[in-house]
Scaffold this motif. Sequence first.
Motif, mmCIF file in Angstrom:
data_model
loop_
_atom_site.group_PDB
_atom_site.id
_atom_site.type_symbol
_atom_site.label_atom_id
_atom_site.label_comp_id
_atom_site.label_asym_id
_atom_site.label_seq_id
_atom_site.Cartn_x
_atom_site.Cartn_y
_atom_site.Cartn_z
ATOM 1 N N LEU A 15 97.691 26.954 36.466
ATOM 2 C CA LEU A 15 97.253 25.555 36.481
ATOM 3 C C LEU A 15 96.214 25.297 37.562
ATOM 4 N N ILE A 16 96.144 26.185 38.543
ATOM 5 C CA ILE A 16 95.115 26.069 39.583
ATOM 6 C C ILE A 16 93.866 26.838 39.191
ATOM 7 N N THR A 17 94.044 28.096 38.792
ATOM 8 C CA THR A 17 92.874 28.947 38.525
ATOM 9 C C THR A 17 92.127 28.543 37.258
ATOM 10 N N LEU A 18 92.853 28.088 36.230
ATOM 11 C CA LEU A 18 92.176 27.708 34.991
ATOM 12 C C LEU A 18 91.263 26.490 35.169
ATOM 13 N N PRO A 19 91.743 25.387 35.770
ATOM 14 C CA PRO A 19 90.824 24.266 36.015
ATOM 15 C C PRO A 19 89.671 24.640 36.944
ATOM 16 N N ASP A 20 89.970 25.418 37.985
ATOM 17 C CA ASP A 20 88.912 25.826 38.910
ATOM 18 C C ASP A 20 87.835 26.631 38.189
ATOM 19 N N LEU B 9 87.006 26.627 47.513
ATOM 20 C CA LEU B 9 85.657 26.695 48.070
ATOM 21 C C LEU B 9 84.635 27.092 47.005
ATOM 22 N N LEU B 10 85.013 27.983 46.109
ATOM 23 C CA LEU B 10 84.093 28.401 45.054
ATOM 24 C C LEU B 10 83.764 27.236 44.120
ATOM 25 N N VAL B 11 84.758 26.366 43.869
ATOM 26 C CA VAL B 11 84.490 25.168 43.075
ATOM 27 C C VAL B 11 83.516 24.254 43.822
ATOM 28 N N ALA B 12 83.761 24.059 45.123
ATOM 29 C CA ALA B 12 82.883 23.199 45.930
ATOM 30 C C ALA B 12 81.464 23.757 45.982
ATOM 31 N N MET B 13 81.345 25.078 46.089
ATOM 32 C CA MET B 13 80.023 25.702 46.131
ATOM 33 C C MET B 13 79.311 25.562 44.787
ATOM 34 N N ALA B 14 80.047 25.678 43.693
ATOM 35 C CA ALA B 14 79.448 25.504 42.370
ATOM 36 C C ALA B 14 78.968 24.065 42.194
#
Length: 314
Positions: A203-208, A113-118
């Motif tokens: 691998l999830i948190t770094l790309p995000d 969600l934080l990626v989508a909000m950004a």
Amino acid sequence: MNDSALSHIEFVLQGVPNGDGHELLIFISFLLVYMVIIAANLTIMYLVKTETKLHGPMYYLLCLLAGIDIVLSSVTIPKILAMYSLQSMVISLEACVTQMFFVYCTALSESTLLVAMAYDRYVAICQPFNYHKLKLHYVLLAVALIIFLRAMCFVAVATLLTQATYCGSNFIQNCYCNYGSLSKLACDGVTVSDAITYPLSFLITLPDSSLIIISYFKIFKVAFYTGQGEARTKALNTCTSHCCVLILFYTSALFEFTMYLIPSIFSPELHFVVAVTFAIFQPIFNPIIYGVRTKEIRKSFLKLLGRGRIADRS
């Protein structure tokens, strides 16, 4: 006697370090925190639902974030309350793995969600003429699909943990179950889950986090070099609240995983503080940060309080 006969099926949660003799104070503190979390996040959801000016992609995503925070706190805090009101420190292996699964799934959902909000803020500020082209249902569908695929990875981890052998201590040095605290108690059967969990988490948190940093770098660049007066101030105020949430989330998540990779350099008290910040205090900070820093939500909340005062007078 074989290994499976020695495997623990129940575990004892530590709770608050050095909390002996302060059970009532701890219980009241966590109860108050839980009540504030529920009230604050439900208020955000209510304002988004009732205020037409908040009917936009950004605010719907914020509403989802509030719902995730309620789920995250409800997975952890009720058990802590039971620990200090009913002296229920024991948790079964299945319940422990289930709690761990929901903690990480909600954390992954929040990261998504934080990626989508950004991205929403990037389009709104850097490409304002394209902002109206964003279709909310497509955004929500993409978010839901990514969350589902990520959650499926941790289904495999949860399954592997229930089949592992726990023949050493059954004392979990935490107030709730997470992967690091449970897996280190296993004497067999966690090699594959370790090989999945730690690389997958990074691998999830770094790309995000990278996508978010790039988005906000471009946003601040546009705000400083092309923004004028009120437009620049509005952009910076909006992004500042997001950045506060991002720093809190990813910093606590980074410490959460690092402490179990190299546990010897961290004290039990620090383990507790990071765990509580990651899964309990964050759901209370998010609505407060957004409520204080986001002008539209702040004005809607003050308007709601004004209605209440009018109702009291009538």
